[in-house]
Design an enzyme around this catalytic site. Structure first.
Site, PDB file in Angstrom:
ATOM      1  N   GLY A  61      29.771  30.721   5.763  1.00  0.00           N
ATOM      2  CA  GLY A  61      30.356  29.787   4.817  1.00  0.00           C
ATOM      3  C   GLY A  61      30.873  30.523   3.589  1.00  0.00           C
ATOM      4  O   GLY A  61      31.816  31.304   3.699  1.00  0.00           O
ATOM      5  N   SER A  76      29.321  36.956   8.561  1.00  0.00           N
ATOM      6  CA  SER A  76      30.321  36.479   7.623  1.00  0.00           C
ATOM      7  C   SER A  76      29.685  36.358   6.235  1.00  0.00           C
ATOM      8  O   SER A  76      29.124  37.325   5.739  1.00  0.00           O
ATOM      9  CB  SER A  76      30.909  35.158   8.128  1.00  0.00           C
ATOM     10  N   TRP A  77      29.753  35.189   5.592  1.00  0.00           N
ATOM     11  CA  TRP A  77      29.030  35.012   4.331  1.00  0.00           C
ATOM     12  C   TRP A  77      27.551  35.349   4.515  1.00  0.00           C
ATOM     13  O   TRP A  77      26.903  35.876   3.612  1.00  0.00           O
ATOM     14  CB  TRP A  77      29.191  33.585   3.808  1.00  0.00           C
ATOM     15  N   ASP A 128      39.650  40.615  13.063  1.00  0.00           N
ATOM     16  CA  ASP A 128      39.010  39.650  12.174  1.00  0.00           C
ATOM     17  C   ASP A 128      39.992  39.293  11.056  1.00  0.00           C
ATOM     18  O   ASP A 128      40.358  40.147  10.248  1.00  0.00           O
ATOM     19  CB  ASP A 128      37.733  40.281  11.596  1.00  0.00           C
ATOM     20  N   HIS A 168      36.778  36.959  14.329  1.00  0.00           N
ATOM     21  CA  HIS A 168      35.677  36.870  13.360  1.00  0.00           C
ATOM     22  C   HIS A 168      34.442  36.160  13.902  1.00  0.00           C
ATOM     23  O   HIS A 168      33.332  36.423  13.445  1.00  0.00           O
ATOM     24  CB  HIS A 168      36.181  36.137  12.114  1.00  0.00           C
TER      25      HIS A 168
END
Length: 324
Positions: free
Chosen positions: A50, A117-118, A272, A300
């Protein structure tokens, strides 16, 4: 190193949590959490993306349930945590301390930290703050929340690769605000016009949902088009990103010396879009002791075949499981 795309491992079978609950972390926030696998087995925590994404059933399936005791949770304001889409007392450093509260709940002296990711950003921030609490780090889709990374995705870069999707994203923003799309969306997502807030949330969320995989994914698009998901996702992302995730410039790479002794694995898709490979490469240069895997033919998302294969092999390996 660069991985061959085959033979490929995939998810462990579906499973249900053996425990679920809500943890009061203060500031009015209640976090939904679940524990999966075998109680008392190798402890691990899963950090979702996120900011604002939330956990899903397939995230449980990244770990051998016979070998792991995994805690998964929805970060402040998203998923089943409450209050939904709330920005109050919601920063990187609040989340870092939430992870420590959950570790105490888990009764783990140390645990494997898995973030994508986040979640990779948060995993690095947590590990660099509490390096003695991390047994291993598994990082996928590296994101260090620097201005060039934000500009690539929200100013100029991915816009050239997906012009038709970019056109939909900028359509509701007047020309004189498009030079800073992140702030323009943040104003609408935190404003009083509920209809505009929801429309902005959907467009923001779909931009990511339709660009995170190398090939189109109807499932991703459907999730990101869901109003409840999109509102938390868009509000939290813009809230974090306008504040550069409350990180000092270059902080995560600057402080990597604090974690270089921790066994680690970095997994990143060659194509990505949200998180260009150069930033994973930069982390690899700062932390050469970690295993580094560039996945060809992948974007990604964690569930793209080559990425998923490497993640499963990595969690198996850290649990001492011999490859077959």
């Amino acid at each position: 190193m660069t991985d061959s795309p085959s033979p490929l491992r995939t998810f462990y079978p579906p499973l249900e949590p053996y425990e679920t609950g809500m943890l009061d972390v203060g500031d009015g926030h209640q976090l939904y959490y679940e524990r999966c696998g075998t109680k008392g087995a190798k402890p691990a925590v899963f950090l979702h993306g996120g900011p604002g994404g939330g956990i899903g059933p397939d995230h449980r399936r990244l770990f051998d349930p016979a070998l792991y005791d995994v805690l998964l949770f929805d970060q402040r304001g998203c998923g089943r945590s409450t209050p939904h889409a709330d920005l109050n007392a919601n920063t990187t450093w609040h989340l870092v301390e939430d992870i420590e509260r959950l570790r105490a709940l888990h009764q783990a002296e140390q645990w494997l930290v898995f973030g994508g990711s986040w979640g990779s950003t948060l995993a690095l921030a947590y590990a660099e703050t509490h390096p003695d609490k991390v047994s291993e780090l598994v990082l996928r889709g590296i994101y260090t929340c620097t201005p060039p990374e934000l500009d690539w995705y929200y100013r100029f870069g991915v816009s050239e690769m997906h012009p038709e999707k970019w056109a939909r994203l900028v359509e509701i923003i007047p020309d004189d605000e498009r030079s800073n799309l992140l702030h323009a969306y943040h104003r609408r997502l935190t404003g009083d016009d509920r209809a505009l807030q929801l429309e902005a949330a959907r467009r923001w969320s779909l931009w990511e949902g339709e660009t995170i995989t190398l090939l189109p994914s109807p499932a991703n698009q459907e999730q990101h088009d869901d109003a409840e998901f999109a509102l938390a996702f868009a509000r939290l992302e813009t809230h974090y990103f306008v504040n550069q995730c409350w990180l000092q410039p270059g902080q995560l790479l600057r402080d990597v010396g604090k974690i270089r002794h921790i066994p680690g694995t970095i997994v990143h898709g060659r194509y990505d879009m949200p998180c260009p490979l150069k930033y994973a490469w930069g982390l690899h240069q700062a932390w050469p002791e970690a295993d580094f895997h560039i996945i060809e033919g992948a974007g990604h998302a964690y569930n793209e075949p080559g990425i998923l294969d490497r993640l499963i092999r990595t969690t198996d390996g850290y649990a001492g499981k011999v490859a077959v």
